[in-house]
Design a protein around this motif. Sequence first.
Motif, PDB file in Angstrom:
ATOM      1  N   GLY A 193      -6.257  29.224  10.538  1.00 50.47           N
ATOM      2  CA  GLY A 193      -7.564  29.669  11.012  1.00 50.47           C
ATOM      3  C   GLY A 193      -7.599  29.974  12.495  1.00 50.47           C
ATOM      4  N   GLU A 194      -6.577  29.545  13.225  1.00 48.92           N
ATOM      5  CA  GLU A 194      -6.521  29.819  14.652  1.00 48.92           C
ATOM      6  C   GLU A 194      -6.124  31.260  14.957  1.00 48.92           C
ATOM      7  OE1 GLU A 194      -3.794  27.015  16.172  1.00 48.92           O
ATOM      8  OE2 GLU A 194      -4.971  25.239  15.578  1.00 48.92           O
ATOM      9  N   HIS A 195      -5.596  31.958  13.983  1.00 49.47           N
ATOM     10  CA  HIS A 195      -5.162  33.347  14.180  1.00 49.47           C
ATOM     11  C   HIS A 195      -6.344  34.268  13.898  1.00 49.47           C
ATOM     12  CE1 HIS A 195      -0.969  32.033  14.457  1.00 49.47           C
ATOM     13  NE2 HIS A 195      -1.222  31.251  13.409  1.00 49.47           N
ATOM     14  N   ASN A 196      -6.919  34.797  14.930  1.00 48.06           N
ATOM     15  CA  ASN A 196      -8.098  35.647  14.771  1.00 48.06           C
ATOM     16  C   ASN A 196      -7.792  36.954  14.055  1.00 48.06           C
ATOM     17  OD1 ASN A 196      -9.654  33.715  16.152  1.00 48.06           O
ATOM     18  ND2 ASN A 196      -9.158  34.627  18.152  1.00 48.06           N
ATOM     19  N   TRP A 197      -6.552  37.405  14.157  1.00 56.09           N
ATOM     20  CA  TRP A 197      -6.233  38.685  13.527  1.00 56.09           C
ATOM     21  C   TRP A 197      -6.288  38.619  12.009  1.00 56.09           C
ATOM     22  CZ3 TRP A 197      -1.801  38.672  10.482  1.00 56.09           C
ATOM     23  CH2 TRP A 197      -0.930  37.605  10.684  1.00 56.09           C
ATOM     24  N   LEU A 198      -6.315  37.415  11.455  1.00 54.05           N
ATOM     25  CA  LEU A 198      -6.454  37.298  10.003  1.00 54.05           C
ATOM     26  C   LEU A 198      -7.844  37.674   9.514  1.00 54.05           C
ATOM     27  CD1 LEU A 198      -4.493  34.037   9.112  1.00 54.05           C
ATOM     28  CD2 LEU A 198      -3.882  36.394   8.562  1.00 54.05           C
ATOM     29  N   ALA A 199      -8.817  37.772  10.424  1.00 54.27           N
ATOM     30  CA  ALA A 199     -10.163  38.162  10.030  1.00 54.27           C
ATOM     31  C   ALA A 199     -10.251  39.652   9.697  1.00 54.27           C
ATOM     32  CB  ALA A 199     -11.151  37.824  11.146  1.00 54.27           C
ATOM     33  N   ILE A 200      -9.245  40.420  10.071  1.00 49.12           N
ATOM     34  CA  ILE A 200      -9.221  41.848   9.748  1.00 49.12           C
ATOM     35  C   ILE A 200      -9.050  42.009   8.236  1.00 49.12           C
ATOM     36  CG2 ILE A 200      -8.020  44.016  10.179  1.00 49.12           C
ATOM     37  CD1 ILE A 200      -7.101  42.782  12.856  1.00 49.12           C
ATOM     38  N   ALA A 201      -9.746  42.969   7.662  1.00 47.39           N
ATOM     39  CA  ALA A 201      -9.792  43.112   6.203  1.00 47.39           C
ATOM     40  C   ALA A 201      -8.394  43.283   5.608  1.00 47.39           C
ATOM     41  CB  ALA A 201     -10.679  44.297   5.824  1.00 47.39           C
ATOM     42  N   LEU A 202      -7.570  44.135   6.220  1.00 44.55           N
ATOM     43  CA  LEU A 202      -6.239  44.373   5.680  1.00 44.55           C
ATOM     44  C   LEU A 202      -5.395  43.112   5.716  1.00 44.55           C
ATOM     45  CD1 LEU A 202      -4.197  46.430   4.603  1.00 44.55           C
ATOM     46  CD2 LEU A 202      -3.535  46.913   6.968  1.00 44.55           C
ATOM     47  N   GLN A 203      -5.460  42.362   6.828  1.00 46.64           N
ATOM     48  CA  GLN A 203      -4.682  41.138   6.933  1.00 46.64           C
ATOM     49  C   GLN A 203      -5.259  40.026   6.052  1.00 46.64           C
ATOM     50  OE1 GLN A 203      -1.948  41.583   8.402  1.00 46.64           O
ATOM     51  NE2 GLN A 203      -2.516  43.544   9.327  1.00 46.64           N
ATOM     52  N   GLN A 204      -6.564  40.030   5.876  1.00 43.86           N
ATOM     53  CA  GLN A 204      -7.180  39.040   4.992  1.00 43.86           C
ATOM     54  C   GLN A 204      -6.739  39.254   3.545  1.00 43.86           C
ATOM     55  OE1 GLN A 204      -9.101  36.549   6.168  1.00 43.86           O
ATOM     56  NE2 GLN A 204      -9.185  35.661   4.149  1.00 43.86           N
ATOM     57  N   GLU A 205      -6.598  40.507   3.153  1.00 42.89           N
ATOM     58  CA  GLU A 205      -6.113  40.809   1.798  1.00 42.89           C
ATOM     59  C   GLU A 205      -4.690  40.294   1.619  1.00 42.89           C
ATOM     60  OE1 GLU A 205      -5.252  44.723  -1.036  1.00 42.89           O
ATOM     61  OE2 GLU A 205      -6.269  44.935   0.905  1.00 42.89           O
ATOM     62  N   TRP A 206      -3.839  40.528   2.639  1.00 36.75           N
ATOM     63  CA  TRP A 206      -2.477  39.990   2.554  1.00 36.75           C
ATOM     64  C   TRP A 206      -2.481  38.464   2.507  1.00 36.75           C
ATOM     65  CZ3 TRP A 206      -0.496  36.658   6.236  1.00 36.75           C
ATOM     66  CH2 TRP A 206       0.816  36.262   6.034  1.00 36.75           C
ATOM     67  N   PHE A 207      -3.324  37.831   3.290  1.00 35.01           N
ATOM     68  CA  PHE A 207      -3.365  36.376   3.345  1.00 35.01           C
ATOM     69  C   PHE A 207      -3.780  35.782   2.000  1.00 35.01           C
ATOM     70  CE2 PHE A 207      -5.378  32.359   5.028  1.00 35.01           C
ATOM     71  CZ  PHE A 207      -4.176  31.758   5.369  1.00 35.01           C
TER      72      PHE A 207
END
Length: 546
Positions: A193-207
């Motif tokens: 949760g400390e990685h803000n870039w995971l909030a991006i839709a494309l990266q959230q889908e990968w996560f």
Amino acid sequence: MSCWTVLGLSADADVRTIKRQYAVLLKQTRPDDDPEGFQRLRDAYEQALAYKTWQRYEEQDEEQNQDIQESWDLSGLTVVEVDALKLAIRPLDGLGIEELNRRLAITREEGCAHIFEDTVLHHCIEYPDTSQTLVDWAIPTFFWFSAWQRLDLDHISIDLLLDRQRARMVHPMRDALERQDVEGFLQAYERCGEHNWLAIALQQEWFNRMLSHLLLDAPVWYPDIFERVRTGQGWNGCTGNPCPDGEWQRLLARQNAPFFLARQQQLALEPPATSEHRAARLLLGTGSFSARRALARRLREEDWAQCRKLSSELYANHPKVCAHMPGGTAFFWRDWELSFNDWPTYVGVVLACLIGAFTHYIPLGVRLSGLINIVMISTVVFGVIVAGLNWLVHNVAHRVWRLDDRLSAVLCPGSLKDSPPFGVLRDLVPGALMVAGLSWFFGPIAGGVYALTLATFGLVRRWQSRPRVSWEESGPALKVGVTILGIVVLAVVLGVFKVVASQGTVNRNQGLQPWTERLCSRLPATTAECSAPATVEQWYGKEARP
């Protein structure tokens, strides 16, 4: 641990050296013996090649930048602008956040922030072990891994950096699952949760996809981990579920696996009224191995379809249960699907017709040739009858399975009530009808032979043999071959009997016969003397009488 440490090379090794070293280490780290070590070696090899690819592009970019710098016309720039250009390409070792922000502000003010961004990106790629703080600062600052990052950014370098960041998150969680460390996994998940870039839709889908794969591939299922991840990611069964649909269903199946197994075990104890009951009894039943073998021979296509479905569920979610099954696998019974269930009845028909014909017709004075004809014709007729009878009775018995089992339990003694050796409707009724028909045509000996043959095969089939070894060696091809060979041998034997019998038979107009008959055998069939059947006077003339 860097890729160069795993490969035992320095960062200045060329591509050819990297490939040679990988080939040498591959002989020492076999995938079958050490899968984790092999995967680590493979990742290091690919990372080293990716780095060299990036380095090649970087050298080209440096040459281009050098050419640009050499071609820069600094005559029109102020001292401040020249200092800003030099500051943008200055090394970044050991810089803190404040200094990075100061350099960024200066380069933005002087219009060379893109040069500073390229310098930061290349430094993160070249020094991955010491630049994590720089990466954490640069990602939100320059909007890397999002739709707002600079369009002319080096895509090879940014993709390589993204792969490293993803691996940085995945490895701790995967290692925790392999160690069966629930708390370690939850801590690693919280750090994501400390990685803000995971909030991006494309990266959230990968996560989300990555988490679902981690949980599905885990050797042990932990309901606490699933509930925590499901809550944190917002997974649900409603529309817009961020978890991939197919994987969501598999996750629910693993979560509900204990309840599913308990229900299947309960079905295995109930009467086999449906396909679900019969599949559960075969795979999870508590009966003897021979009783389950007998059950497997009675299943039909819809039952085997349910068995395949249940086997897949058990294999995916209950490996420990599968280890205690016959053969150590849930798919032990798959090779029984094409078994020939009715072939003992045809063997019984052949033996009954053969022995019955000899015992019934030889005392009546029937010659051997006629006897062989009777055996062949009766075998075909009774074979067709038993085939139709089995098809009709088995279909009826399969529809009233519970009644069949209840009647079988009533007729069996106490020790066999749980696993009756026969079924009243599926075995006893067609057997009794065939015994009655063979006894009526050939006598009681034929009926007894047929009954004894079926009883012998039944006892052999119920013999408890190697319950921990798969039945693969008795495949359908072998059974078909044995059946064809048996038919060929029977036909050859009957043909030999017929040839031998024909050698001693005296046909019409052969051997010593009356003169008139021998005379007519030489004349045309239209001759008047030979048109009518021979009379007594023709056969026995007056001179031949006493």
